[in-house]
Design an enzyme around this catalytic site. Structure first.
Site, PDB file in Angstrom:
ATOM      1  N   ASP A  50      40.725  56.658  17.832  1.00 34.99           N
ATOM      2  CA  ASP A  50      40.204  56.152  16.561  1.00 34.99           C
ATOM      3  C   ASP A  50      38.911  55.383  16.812  1.00 34.99           C
ATOM      4  O   ASP A  50      38.927  54.178  17.086  1.00 34.99           O
ATOM      5  CB  ASP A  50      41.258  55.255  15.903  1.00 34.99           C
ATOM      6  CG  ASP A  50      40.880  54.841  14.484  1.00 34.99           C
ATOM      7  OD1 ASP A  50      39.706  55.018  14.109  1.00 34.99           O
ATOM      8  OD2 ASP A  50      41.755  54.335  13.763  1.00 34.99           O
ATOM      9  N   HIS A 110      13.470  60.698  23.759  1.00 35.52           N
ATOM     10  CA  HIS A 110      14.264  61.137  22.613  1.00 35.52           C
ATOM     11  C   HIS A 110      13.600  62.326  21.915  1.00 35.52           C
ATOM     12  O   HIS A 110      14.281  63.288  21.554  1.00 35.52           O
ATOM     13  CB  HIS A 110      14.426  59.981  21.628  1.00 35.52           C
ATOM     14  CG  HIS A 110      15.320  60.309  20.466  1.00 35.52           C
ATOM     15  ND1 HIS A 110      16.688  60.329  20.583  1.00 35.52           N
ATOM     16  CD2 HIS A 110      15.037  60.638  19.177  1.00 35.52           C
ATOM     17  CE1 HIS A 110      17.209  60.661  19.404  1.00 35.52           C
ATOM     18  NE2 HIS A 110      16.230  60.850  18.542  1.00 35.52           N
TER      19      HIS A 110
END
Length: 431
Positions: free
Chosen positions: A284, A382
């Protein structure tokens, strides 16, 4: 016998089939497990329909492998599920640099979860608190009666804490904390069951009224820690000395410690790595996210989850500490086919070992991000990774994606419009 190592040179340069073969050999994956990873035998619609309500289909994310991880002198390949480019590459490169400094050292707390029971309509709250604590042995015994398999495996109720909140908008209130060892489970269902079971006993003891009975995701008694060294000589680049690089990274770390605006983005980068492993293993990630951010604000001001400093030898050292409640039994971890394969790749660790691995990924991801920020700027790496996504978005076929991406990088013009132009030019050449 060949030594097993996660240090795989040029892993990113290999074909998808070659990478799958390497990981399959590493983890002894059978044909079925390989079929799960290559997409021919993953989560079925029928399985999905039993996992959530109103299912109408499936939605896929890439599953990548973080390489080079050496944690407590043990090698790991780390499955990561994420759609954002550069994350897996950055964490793998960072792990390689930490490896040069001896690898990560990690440890974790016992898997103690907190169940909260809210008691209202009280008279003397101090008296009620003392009555609850006097009855602690009985309450712990009652909590264990509904513990099922967790208690059989050595877990169960460990302690009772009582917190008083006076003069709130709803009057005086007591919140009882049930501290519960969940062993290999994340433990939400066990905690909630035990808290609900204790409610009538607490009402009888205090003459109050119980309202909420539920776990807390601020699992600050179930933390994971990781630390590592990056040798300074690895940090020098393009006109930046190793001393300057170390200092710049330390300065970036302090920026996140003192300023919540920076800390928010700093911690988001940490969670890029942590969430990716949580999703891959069927845990989770939303629960861990909420606990991590709450922990970052535990001193009344939102701050960094990591700390960076220069040691006496001039090397860079980093430390991460955060709540990390994960399970290796129950939930999607045992239902989702890919989650089961991910756990096999990790060597089927227990819950504490898994939390330690994840903490190391968080520290590595943070280092990768702030190193880029403090030296070359975040966009340099990136955008290079983003070029491949633009190539695909522009309509490049599989055999031309790399060619389009490389031309975008060479031209230093990493934009969708240019990618579309290159794709059109290639199609014209082919025709």
């Amino acid at each position: 016998m060949k030594t097993k190592t996660s240090r795989i040179s040029g892993f990113y340069q290999k074909t998808l089939e070659e990478r799958l073969a390497i990981v399959s050999e590493w983890a002894n994956l059978d044909d079925t497990a390989q079929d799960v990873l290559n997409g021919s035998m993953g989560l079925s619609l029928e399985q999905a329909s039993h996992m959530i309500e109103n299912t109408i289909g499936l939605y896929s994310f890439p599953l990548g492998i973080g390489t080079n991880f050496l944690i407590n002198e043990k090698d790991y390949l780390v499955p990561m599920v994420i759609e954002e480019p550069s994350v897996v590459a950055a964490v793998s490169n960072a792990a390689k640099m930490f490896r040069s400094g001896g690898g990560f050292i990690s440890h974790s707390d016992n898997p103690i979860m907190i169940g909260q029971i809210q008691i209202l309509d009280l008279g003397d709250v101090e008296l009620a608190k003392s009555q609850i604590l006097e009855n602690k042995p009985k309450l712990l015994e009652e909590a264990d009666k509904v513990g099922g398999s967790i208690v059989k495996r050595g877990g169960g109720a460990r302690d009772i804490e009582v917190r008083i909140f006076e003069d709130t908008a709803i009057g005086n209130m007591i919140v009882v904390h049930l501290l519960y060892d969940t062993r290999e489970a994340m433990g939400a269902n066990a905690i909630n069951t035990a808290a609900e079971h204790l409610a009538p006993f607490l009402e009888e003891i205090t003459n109050g009224r119980v309202n909420l009975r539920i776990l807390s995701n601020l699992t600050d008694k179930r933390k994971a820690y990781a630390e590592g060294i990056v040798p300074a000589e690895l940090l020098a680049r393009d006109g930046i000395s190793e001393e300057q690089a170390v200092q710049s990274i330390v300065e970036a770390g302090v920026f996140a410690e003192v300023d919540p605006y920076r800390a928010t983005t700093h911690n988001k980068g940490i969670m890029n790595g942590i969430d990716a492993v949580l999703i891959a293993t069927g845990n989770d990630w939303r629960a861990v996210e909420s606990g991590a951010h709450a922990y970052a604000a535990r001193r009344g001001r939102y701050s960094s989850l990591t700390k960076w400093w220069k040691d006496d030898d001039g090397n860079l050292r980093g430390l991460i500490e955060l709540p990390l409640a994960v399970g290796t039994v129950g939930g999607a971890t045992r239902v989702h086919p890919a989650a089961k394969v991910a756990m096999q790749i990790l060597g089927n660790p227990g819950s504490q070992e898994l939390s330690e691995i994840i903490a190391c990924v968080g520290l590595a991801q943070n280092f990768g991000a702030i190193r880029a920020l403090a030296t070359e700027g975040i966009q340099h790496g990136h955008m290079r990774m983003h070029a491949r996504q633009l190539a695909v978005a522009a309509g490049a076929e599989s055999d031309s994606v790399t060619k389009v991406a490389q031309q975008l990088i060479t031209e230093n013009n990493i934009r969708l419009q240019r990618a579309q132009e290159i794709v059109a030019e290639l199609k014209e050449q082919d025709s």
